[in-house]
Each structure stands twice: as structure tokens, then as C-alpha cells.
Enzyme design. Sequence first.
Site, PDB file in Angstrom:
ATOM      1  N   SER A 143       0.854  -1.185   0.000  1.00 42.39           N
ATOM      2  CA  SER A 143       0.000   0.000   0.000  1.00 42.39           C
ATOM      3  C   SER A 143       0.887   1.231   0.000  1.00 42.39           C
ATOM      4  O   SER A 143       2.060   1.165   0.373  1.00 42.39           O
ATOM      5  CB  SER A 143      -0.879   0.000   1.256  1.00 42.39           C
ATOM      6  OG  SER A 143      -1.440   1.280   1.513  1.00 42.39           O
ATOM      7  N   TYR A 156      -1.987  -0.773  10.253  1.00 37.38           N
ATOM      8  CA  TYR A 156      -1.990  -1.030   8.808  1.00 37.38           C
ATOM      9  C   TYR A 156      -0.672  -0.615   8.169  1.00 37.38           C
ATOM     10  O   TYR A 156      -0.054  -1.383   7.420  1.00 37.38           O
ATOM     11  CB  TYR A 156      -3.149  -0.277   8.165  1.00 37.38           C
ATOM     12  CG  TYR A 156      -3.363  -0.565   6.706  1.00 37.38           C
ATOM     13  CD1 TYR A 156      -3.986  -1.735   6.293  1.00 37.38           C
ATOM     14  CD2 TYR A 156      -2.966   0.352   5.734  1.00 37.38           C
ATOM     15  CE1 TYR A 156      -4.206  -1.997   4.951  1.00 37.38           C
ATOM     16  CE2 TYR A 156      -3.179   0.107   4.395  1.00 37.38           C
ATOM     17  CZ  TYR A 156      -3.803  -1.067   4.006  1.00 37.38           C
ATOM     18  OH  TYR A 156      -4.010  -1.316   2.670  1.00 37.38           O
TER      19      TYR A 156
END
Length: 251
Positions: A143, A156
Site C-alpha cells: 500500500s 496497517y
Amino acid sequence: MFQLEGKVAMITGGSKGIGLGMAHCLGRMGAKLAISSRGLDDLEHAKKELSNEGYDVMATSVDVTNKESVNAWVDEVIGHFGEVHILVNNAGTNIRKPLIEVEEEDWDRVLDTNLKGVFLVGQAVAKQLINQGKGGRIINISSIFGGVGSSFQTSYASSKGGINQLTKVWAHELADKNINVNALAPGYIKTPMTAGWLDDKERYNQIINQTMVKRVGELQDLEGPLLLLASDASNYMTGQTIYVDGGWTAQ
């Protein structure tokens, strides 16, 4: 160069969102598909959708945080297709909270799924690729938050930064086995799951203003980079993280 006829692709988190979009992309280029996720209903729906497009697909419920579940899936895929050539290590989750509100359970859930899961599946598939002796492709889905910071992303971002490092380490270890390991790091991508969240006009504008192209990504924006990493077109690429983010991380 980008054709995948005769190749078998395993895709974790392949029943919806980005994973399902990637399954469609690889199937269109001729790959046989082995998708996994936890939810049986989503899996059955995805299998039907992919089969209706004419793709050769099997769907399996897998807990990527459980080594026995992962190993059983690899064995099932080999029993069905005979070989595997491509892994898309996509399964992931997120819990958005401020640092001082993140519970230990939140941290464990995100890191177990996003990082431990990538490790367990990557390890199991790497063993199979080595045993086959024909090389292969491992594509870890990272990501933008593996490379940049953002509020409410403690767990995350940590998991995705770990994926970027795993990618480099595995590339070193597996290069002499002709196994290329790279990561694909999307920015915000519009999917059926994120469409409602992105309908918040203020949030949407905050996101697009972080990009150079002033929009969020679409599933098709990931197809070219995915096919590059899955095919012989990337024979001289390994250990790389490719950002597909509309220029977010380049600013």
C-alpha cells in the site's frame, strides 16, 4: 510477453474488491485461477462470476493466519492443477483508529492478517516453486502506507511497511531459484467495498488532493502493473515495490 496461458495463479483475498479484480485480469490473460478467502458466500459468488467469464477457477476457504490451513490450500491447488506459477499475496484488513485508541486485539488482527498471512502463504508457495524447479512469481500487495505516514494507520502502515521489507528479503533469497518477488502498492482504489466510503465528499476531496492526477484509482489502473509483475515482461525485476497511486508518493 504478457500472456499467461498455461500458468496457475493463486490469489488470496480473491473473492471481492482488488483481489477479485486481479483474478479477472489474470484470467483474461489465460491463467488458471485458485482464489481464497475466509467467507464462503463471497467465494461462491466470486467463483460463479469468474466461471461465467470462461475462466478455469477453484475457490477455497482459507485462514491465512493459520499455517495448516495455508499448507492444505497449497496441497489442494497442486492436486487440482498440478503446478503453481504465480502468487498474488493480497489478503488484508484494516482497523482505523488513533494511536491512543488502538487495542492490542486491533494490532494483532491487522498484523496477523496482513503480515503473518503474507509470510505464511509466501513461505508455503515458495517451497512449492522451489520443488517444481521452474521459477515463478510472488507478488505481495502492499500500500502507499507502506511508504508514507498517515493518521489512524498505526497497525496497517506497520504491516505494509513490513511487506515491503519481506519483498526485498525474499527477492534476495529466491533469485537463484528464478523466483521473482515484487510488491504492488496501490493508493486508494474504488471498488464496490470502498465506493460508499468514498462517497463522503470531504473525504474524497482530501484523498484526490494528495494525488497529482486528482482522482482515486480504478481497478483497471492496477491491471498493467499486475500483468507486468506476473509475466515474463518483468524477468529483470525483483525486490521492487511499484506504487500505483496517481503520484501520491512522488510529491
